[in-house]
Design a protein around this motif. Structure first.
Motif, mmCIF file in Angstrom:
data_model
loop_
_atom_site.group_PDB
_atom_site.id
_atom_site.type_symbol
_atom_site.label_atom_id
_atom_site.label_comp_id
_atom_site.label_asym_id
_atom_site.label_seq_id
_atom_site.Cartn_x
_atom_site.Cartn_y
_atom_site.Cartn_z
ATOM 1 N N GLU A 79 1.003 6.550 -7.002
ATOM 2 C CA GLU A 79 -0.216 7.293 -7.343
ATOM 3 C C GLU A 79 -0.016 8.788 -7.173
ATOM 4 O OE1 GLU A 79 -3.462 3.808 -6.115
ATOM 5 O OE2 GLU A 79 -2.879 5.362 -4.662
ATOM 6 N N GLN A 80 0.717 9.186 -6.152
ATOM 7 C CA GLN A 80 0.983 10.612 -5.938
ATOM 8 C C GLN A 80 1.954 11.153 -6.976
ATOM 9 O OE1 GLN A 80 2.312 10.912 -1.879
ATOM 10 N NE2 GLN A 80 0.297 10.437 -1.024
ATOM 11 N N ASP A 92 0.819 -1.222 0.000
ATOM 12 C CA ASP A 92 0.000 0.000 0.000
ATOM 13 C C ASP A 92 0.849 1.266 0.000
ATOM 14 O OD1 ASP A 92 -2.285 -1.501 -0.027
ATOM 15 O OD2 ASP A 92 -2.679 -1.319 2.133
ATOM 16 N N ARG A 151 0.747 3.913 -3.095
ATOM 17 C CA ARG A 151 0.291 5.289 -2.891
ATOM 18 C C ARG A 151 1.347 6.292 -3.334
ATOM 19 N NH1 ARG A 151 -2.373 3.188 1.821
ATOM 20 N NH2 ARG A 151 -0.562 3.673 3.108
#
Length: 260
Positions: free
Chosen positions: A53-54, A46, A50
């Motif tokens: 994704e950022q 995770d 993330r």
């Protein structure tokens, strides 16, 4: 105009970032990027997902784990890649779908040039580019008299000569002038996955094959070869930009022996 790019990946985050950056750098349109992990460690975590994704807000990351996809092929890599590419295509909602391996990259105008082709040729359902071969350090890779994708080493020189006569290879050049067409002699099927742009409706009708015969496996038939054969046999109209807008880094599944 928005194009969806589908990228399967497993465990190469550094190379994946290069691919992600090249999609984010596309000019003249919006590129949405669907990255499909093959039980990928850095997408299954995770925190790392993330962070991706950022860093890359244009991308959607999906990780495929065996328990959730029991029907995914496991015993032949091109069949598994077909499954992953089809899954990513199924998530697309854009008029066009392209494909990019996690170890290759697009030139900034790649997608726009192919969309322009399909918009000028309404009868065409598939467009493709040419590719420039590179080593991992970014220098040109010249095939030097041998077809690096031929599965039989002793036949690589003959294959190179044949493809040179057909204009695919040019001696001394790192650019592969790929083509797919029916000829008097049969089928010329030399377009790489990374070069392809398809209308989404076409791709949904003609997905990547996931079933490979024993003979195809012996010949090391890749998923792009199988898809292009299906497209040609269906009679799909194909157009080419005749521009080397894909940076193709040697050393992958289909050509690893070329660097030995």
């Amino acid at each position: 105009m928005t194009v969806t790019v589908v990228t399967p990946t497993r465990g190469r985050p550094r190379l994946l970032r290069r691919a992600l950056r090249s999609v984010a750098a596309q000019v003249g349109l919006t590129a949405a990027h669907v990255v499909v992990g093959d039980d990928c460690p850095h997408l299954g975590d995770d925190v790392r997902r993330r962070a991706l994704e950022q860093e890359f807000p244009h991308a959607r990351f999906v990780n495929v784990v065996p328990g959730d996809h029991p029907d995914m092929p496991r015993d032949y890599l091109p069949a598994r890649l077909s499954y992953l590419r089809n899954l990513g295509t199924g998530l697309a909602r854009t008029p066009y779908v392209a494909h990019l391996d996690d170890d290759n990259a697009y030139a900034p105008g790649h997608l726009r040039s192919l969309v322009d082709l399909l918009e000028r040729h309404s009868e065409a359902e598939v467009a493709h580019s040419w590719r420039r071969l590179l080593t991992e350090d970014g220098t040109d890779f010249v095939p030097d008299g041998e077809d690096p994708w031929h599965p039989v080493p002793r036949q690589r020189a003959a294959s190179y000569r044949s493809l040179t006569r057909q204009g695919i290879f040019v001696p001394g050049s790192s650019v592969v002038r790929d083509a797919m067409r029916m000829t008097d002699a049969g089928m010329l099927n030399r377009v790489d996955t990374n070069e392809l742009l398809l209308r989404r409706e076409t791709h949904e009708r003609i997905p990547f094959p996931t079933d490979f015969t024993v003979w195809q496996r012996i010949l090391q038939t890749t998923e792009d070869m199988a898809l292009c054969e299906r497209l040609l046999r269906t009679g799909v109209v194909v157009v080419c930009s005749e521009r080397p807008t894909v940076d193709y880094y040697m050393g992958g599944f289909s050509n690893a022996a070329a660097l030995v």
